[in-house]
Design a protein around this motif. Sequence first.
Motif: not given
Lengths: 389, 389
Positions: A155, A178-179, A182, B37, B43-44, B92
């Motif tokens: 992160e 998930v992050r 993406a 992103s 996300v997304g 972030v």
Amino acid sequence: MVWLRNHPRFDRHVRPPVHPRLSRLRPALRARVAGLSVSGGRVGKRPVTLKDVAARAGVGAITVSRALREPAAVSAALRARIEQAVAELGYVANHAASSMAAGHSRIVPVVVPTLAHPVYVPFLDGVNAVLDEQGYQVLLGTTEYRQDREARLVEGLLGWAPAGLLLAGVDHTPALRVRLQALARTRPLVEFMDLDGEPIDLMVGFSHRAVGRAVADWFADRGFRHIAIVSTGAEHDLRAARRAQAFAEALAARGLRDDYILDGQGPSSIAGGGRLLAELLQRHPQVQAVFLANDDLAAGALFEAQRRGLRVPQDLALMGFNDAPIAAAVVPALSSVAVDRRGMGHTVATLLLERLAGATPQARVIDTGFSIVARASTDAPPRPTGDLT
Amino acid sequence: MVWLRNHPRFDRHVRPPVHPRLSRLRPALRARVAGLSVSGGRVGKRPVTLKDVAARAGVGAITVSRALREPAAVSAALRARIEQAVAELGYVANHAASSMAAGHSRIVPVVVPTLAHPVYVPFLDGVNAVLDEQGYQVLLGTTEYRQDREARLVEGLLGWAPAGLLLAGVDHTPALRVRLQALARTRPLVEFMDLDGEPIDLMVGFSHRAVGRAVADWFADRGFRHIAIVSTGAEHDLRAARRAQAFAEALAARGLRDDYILDGQGPSSIAGGGRLLAELLQRHPQVQAVFLANDDLAAGALFEAQRRGLRVPQDLALMGFNDAPIAAAVVPALSSVAVDRRGMGHTVATLLLERLAGATPQARVIDTGFSIVARASTDAPPRPTGDLT
DNA sequence: ATGAAAGCGCTAACAA
DNA sequence: TTGTTAGCGCTTTCAT
């Protein structure tokens, strides 16, 4: 001012008072005027910026930018003048500014479980060698085998808008996964060291399950029937755990006992290997062969066997993992499973660079394989055990 | 389109055509609108910025910035709302932007000669553990023992406007030294691993000259008269060279022969230790004791001695350097010079942080010391050599 | 304790 | 091939 000697101020850095005329300037600017360079630039002068180089070379700033990033796009004449100006002024590019403007940096984070375990170091070295060559910077991160730490770490790392991301293993928290999915749509992401999972983007390594299976079969093929596997910290080191699981499955598939599994606490040390072998033999004296999770453990087991008067390999066969120098050095030399970690680092970095260059890689998953290096420590038939199973 | 299969375009990443309406936007912006992103953010969705958090929390952007950097400066009520907004939006921070605005980053480059030599890894680990804790990021650099590489590397690293700089050793090119002196006026700089030089700013380590002297004296005190020192790559590894030089000086000061010095090529490996011992004994069979530049070399020497039927320590005493696990593990156990590398990393990082916090450190130079760990490999009086010198 | 304005140094887009 | 313009996201200063 002697009476102030114990005053807290004396323990702090005393900043020189700012000249009032300068006080409304931003710190970086103020430093420039005061003649201090924060980063880059000629010593004792204000930081040299792209603009300065441009002025010196008599061109626009963007031309300097281009000359530095894609020299081919600038005419030779200008390029030469610019290069000279850069050299004369001692210009050093401000990476933060370029990252911000471009939307991404030349930073590549490499996230490994730990530096204490020596296998990640050659890998890191291999990655660094290739990336450094191409002007990328390796940012180091360690998870200490904790998925939550990995998630937090990544992160924060994403805040650098990295060029790509290199992650050890395939075991991530669901949220991080998930992050990362993406992220992988815009930046290459390589999971390394492990092939036992669904790749998010790219994957380089070998299958730890295949290793476990291969070693179990190797011993079984040679007539061993009481075959153990020993590790430390497998509850965190999921790759070691997968080797052990596949190891047991392969034995079970052949109708052999599959419960000679010992996992201990603490670091993987030579001393720990001795302790674990002692514990194993106490529980299962009939064991004929042991596969240890790394060569330090194996060497420790060897020394412990020698202390007990057990002959290796005649009474007990030992195999390590990693094929570290110690494996070949001890007497008898230890058989081990060899993996080219530095080469894996090269492969990972090269793959990343290809992707960054816009190439579509041949394969999303690269198996760098492994090999069983048979040495003296397994060079004897299994000791008869008396049982007939 | 089959006929295009071999067209170069098929080997390149095909970027989706940019919607004309978006084409005049900058890439980062375009990604936002398109719902991608690049770094950070949900996300997304488009990347979440400080402004978004501010809007969500109903405060100004600067307040969010403050709440994140110095929570104490913001009222509890706002802080709570901000923290919630951060969590909800998955904000972030963009480090590049903050570095640019602030004029410095939270990056700390650590420059070491190599990762192939295991001594730098525990150090790096120690540094990383402390800095990571405080939100600093370690940037890795290796010089491969080349001063010119170090100079180039550091030059580039300065482009990150690092919070500080950690450099192995005291041997820099004159130009770099000047640059570093200027840098040290604004940023803490720690030279580590070596005390044999004039500190530019801060210095943590031990004196390799003192080590060489101490080991020479240790053997001489015990009656040894033919005492050798063996290393590899000392022309690059100036610390090893200093140990050897001081070693020889100490012997000479006692009227002992000071020319049993052997420096080989290639990496410091167990195998190399064997080769070097063989070479040494061929030239100087009268040698009674050997100080090797690391424990791998010493272990290799031990194995070579055993192959030759020489008893260690009765016929030949051996001492290693670093006190790596292998030293204690082999039989007979190897005496070695112990240095707490990980602790040194801790010390270095802590010193850096103190300085960043504005404290004036107690001392600019910290000697972390060393100790001679005597084990079986030196536990016997010197073998008589027949000569009377 | 909080906000408004300015600008850090660079690069993408577009125009010339 | 080169230049102009705008703005990346954040933090500093100064004002409130």
